[in-house]
Design a protein around this motif. Sequence first.
Motif, PDB file in Angstrom:
ATOM      1  N   ARG A  76       1.152  -0.751  -0.198  1.00 38.91           N
ATOM      2  CA  ARG A  76       0.102  -0.015  -0.125  1.00 38.91           C
ATOM      3  C   ARG A  76       1.081   1.153  -0.157  1.00 38.91           C
ATOM      4  O   ARG A  76       1.182   1.260   0.813  1.00 38.91           O
ATOM      5  CB  ARG A  76      -1.098  -0.027   1.409  1.00 38.91           C
ATOM      6  N   ASP A  77       1.350   2.602  -1.045  1.00 35.84           N
ATOM      7  CA  ASP A  77       2.077   2.997  -1.460  1.00 35.84           C
ATOM      8  C   ASP A  77       3.671   2.702  -1.587  1.00 35.84           C
ATOM      9  O   ASP A  77       3.702   2.027  -2.045  1.00 35.84           O
ATOM     10  CB  ASP A  77       1.699   4.577  -0.475  1.00 35.84           C
ATOM     11  N   ASP A 136      -7.640 -12.038   2.446  1.00 33.11           N
ATOM     12  CA  ASP A 136      -8.821 -10.866   2.620  1.00 33.11           C
ATOM     13  C   ASP A 136      -7.809  -9.829   3.606  1.00 33.11           C
ATOM     14  O   ASP A 136      -8.474  -8.669   2.334  1.00 33.11           O
ATOM     15  CB  ASP A 136     -10.112 -11.335   3.728  1.00 33.11           C
ATOM     16  N   GLN A 137      -7.600 -10.228   4.117  1.00 35.95           N
ATOM     17  CA  GLN A 137      -6.567  -9.177   4.818  1.00 35.95           C
ATOM     18  C   GLN A 137      -5.759  -8.615   3.902  1.00 35.95           C
ATOM     19  O   GLN A 137      -5.561  -6.772   4.054  1.00 35.95           O
ATOM     20  CB  GLN A 137      -6.051  -9.880   5.892  1.00 35.95           C
ATOM     21  N   ILE A 138      -5.926  -9.551   2.769  1.00 37.38           N
ATOM     22  CA  ILE A 138      -4.140  -8.838   2.135  1.00 37.38           C
ATOM     23  C   ILE A 138      -4.939  -7.713   1.012  1.00 37.38           C
ATOM     24  O   ILE A 138      -4.157  -6.355   0.609  1.00 37.38           O
ATOM     25  CB  ILE A 138      -3.594  -9.512   0.820  1.00 37.38           C
ATOM     26  N   LEU A 139      -6.251  -7.971   0.901  1.00 36.74           N
ATOM     27  CA  LEU A 139      -6.902  -7.325  -0.498  1.00 36.74           C
ATOM     28  C   LEU A 139      -7.154  -5.698   0.459  1.00 36.74           C
ATOM     29  O   LEU A 139      -7.418  -4.538  -0.095  1.00 36.74           O
ATOM     30  CB  LEU A 139      -8.221  -7.723  -1.566  1.00 36.74           C
ATOM     31  N   GLU A 140      -8.011  -5.758   1.743  1.00 34.56           N
ATOM     32  CA  GLU A 140      -7.868  -5.121   2.224  1.00 34.56           C
ATOM     33  C   GLU A 140      -6.608  -3.577   2.385  1.00 34.56           C
ATOM     34  O   GLU A 140      -6.648  -2.173   2.752  1.00 34.56           O
ATOM     35  CB  GLU A 140      -8.329  -5.169   4.034  1.00 34.56           C
ATOM     36  N   PHE A 141      -5.573  -4.321   2.912  1.00 34.67           N
ATOM     37  CA  PHE A 141      -3.951  -3.702   2.858  1.00 34.67           C
ATOM     38  C   PHE A 141      -3.944  -3.228   1.732  1.00 34.67           C
ATOM     39  O   PHE A 141      -3.606  -1.799   1.917  1.00 34.67           O
ATOM     40  CB  PHE A 141      -2.711  -4.636   3.893  1.00 34.67           C
ATOM     41  N   THR A 142      -4.249  -4.041   0.244  1.00 34.52           N
ATOM     42  CA  THR A 142      -3.835  -3.319  -0.986  1.00 34.52           C
ATOM     43  C   THR A 142      -4.776  -1.988  -1.733  1.00 34.52           C
ATOM     44  O   THR A 142      -4.539  -1.354  -2.676  1.00 34.52           O
ATOM     45  CB  THR A 142      -2.793  -4.158  -1.032  1.00 34.52           C
ATOM     46  N   ASP A 143      -6.025  -2.420  -0.809  1.00 39.66           N
ATOM     47  CA  ASP A 143      -7.137  -1.711  -1.066  1.00 39.66           C
ATOM     48  C   ASP A 143      -7.540  -2.024  -2.897  1.00 39.66           C
ATOM     49  O   ASP A 143      -8.588  -1.797  -3.114  1.00 39.66           O
ATOM     50  CB  ASP A 143      -6.400  -0.220  -1.738  1.00 39.66           C
ATOM     51  N   GLY A 144      -6.872  -3.500  -2.509  1.00 45.58           N
ATOM     52  CA  GLY A 144      -7.638  -4.343  -3.593  1.00 45.58           C
ATOM     53  C   GLY A 144      -6.514  -4.326  -4.801  1.00 45.58           C
ATOM     54  O   GLY A 144      -6.330  -4.472  -5.840  1.00 45.58           O
TER      55      GLY A 144
END
Length: 666
Positions: A605-606, A636-644
């Motif tokens: 993320r960034d 699911d936690q990965i998707l939340e961390f990276t905003d998909g």
Amino acid sequence: MSVTNHKPVQNKIAEGMFCVAFDTAAVVMIGLSPNHEILGFNQEAEHLYDMRRDEVLGKNYFQLFLPKEVWTDVASDIKKVLAGEPTKGFENIIRRKDGEERLLSWNVSRFLDQQEKPQGIVAVGHDITEQRALKEQRRSQKLYQITIENISDTVIITDDEGVFTYVCTNIDVIFGYSAEEVLTSGKIETILGQTPFELSKLREEGEIPNIEMDIVDKSGNIRSLLVNVKNVDIFGGTILYSCRDITERKQAEKLIIESKELSEALNRIDVSISSTLDFNEIIQRAIKESVQTIGCESAALILREEDSWLIRYMYRLGENKVGTRLSNKNAKHLALVAKTKELLFVDDAYVDARVDQELMKSLGIRSFLAIPLIIKEKVIGVLAFHYLSSTGGFSEPEIDFAGKVASSVSLAIENARLYSDQRNIADTLQETFLTVPKKIKELDFGHLYHAATEATKVGGDFFDLFELEKNKICILIGDVSGKGLEAAKMTSMIKNTIHAHSHEENSPAEILKKSNKSAYKTIPPSSFITVFLGILNRKTGVLTYCNAGHPPPIVRRISGRSSFLDIGNNPIGVLEEVDYSDRKVRLKDGDVLFAHTDGLIEARRDTKFYGEKRLRKAVKELASIPAPELPQAIFDQILEFTDGKLVDDIAILSVSLERKRDCNKP
């Protein structure tokens, strides 16, 4: 004032006559002393200078009437006269009592006393102000005429009402009319169409430069002019128009702007169609942007199929015709393009013999541009742009633009075709890389694979679970560098090689050592493969494993504690000879082995990576989640961390021994 060398009586008479003549002369006469004091000032002088004689006598002439800038010249002239050199035609400016300046021409001589000594001067002056102004005006007017007749600009002079008073002989070059035709036509509006300025503004500023305007010449052609307007007093007029034809310059500027806009549009199209490998998206994006850029009314893509043509896509034109097939006879313009491999421009499709006129009328196409789509010297289709309501309309830059778009579309279509072919092959291979049994006795497990993008759906991530003899299960996860078909080939090779050696050797280290030798000779020098290979004994729970450069798996104990396994050895394919080593760990019932590829911990993320520390914490906190559900929970936690937003593929494999088993002993 006296005249020397005469008898006294005669002198008196002469002096009297001189005084009368001096005072009544029709010219200005002034007498000055050597010190420039006024000794005499006749009636004409009083009138010109607007001062009475008694106001000036005895006073300094220079200080009363001369601007300081002429003092030196006038004093020098007087000095010469006193020395005996009379002056004729000496000119200087004088200043009246009211401040007005006049120009006078002087004839000057000295007068002497009885001893022949100079006593002063007598100056006879003529006011030549108006005469000189008229002379200057005539000279200026002649100079204007000479200039006007020899400059390239067309010059027109009018009065305040716009009535012509002068027209340059070269007026036909711009307007097409002769000078005589213009002079008899009336006012300036007859050739300019309108007065391009406010008269009050011209009066205030004196000149209005660089007015750009369009006019219609005698032949009906539109011309662009640069007009400069200024106040004058010449040829009986008050307004001078200097007109320059800038049509070619404006057209060149328009072409430059148009070419720049077309170039920017082409870049947008290239970027747009190169970002997808979907045929329909390529066509839709390219055609829509092209039509909007060119400004035409519709477009179509027609694909060639042996001896016929298929209308594959239409934009703003009879979309219900999509899917229609045309024969070479009906679409002879398309057959002509395919034969010549050159673009075809038809100005009027209703009369052009190269097209099926009835077909064009039924489609409502009046004018069109057809460009071949060429791949490997073969015409695969035609891209066409249309005008429905008018003929013509395509400029040279637009035709060039359309040709470049067709080249880009041809390349994009070919890339999409090649990608589709590779996808069909690679998809088949990919299915084998991620296939695991639905169920393995005494083992709970879960798995997940996610491609970062559609284009990377065929990647190098793989995993496998398969049974060996004597209650042993092989656990395999790995990652091949690269993407696409080449990566798929390497993945298939290494997975099959490991699978084969697993039935020959009991040691994961030996299996990877043999697999490395084979891979080193097979894969490209710049490629490598990371692998985690473990052999789990279902009866004892002992996991013997070897790690070849792969991210270390995590063991989550049923007690809640979690830890990473050892990192291990070099990746496969880097060196030909590598001594791999085994490690051992015991899994109790309910303990979970969590393995993954690097796309998971490198998700970001960034500028922040998800990382091993965050992963270990997540696996620990999800202690209540069993092995079959753990991959999805972590993802699911990965998707939340990276905003998909994922930039790499992710493969996850989690394994645990069933908790219902009774035996935990070695």
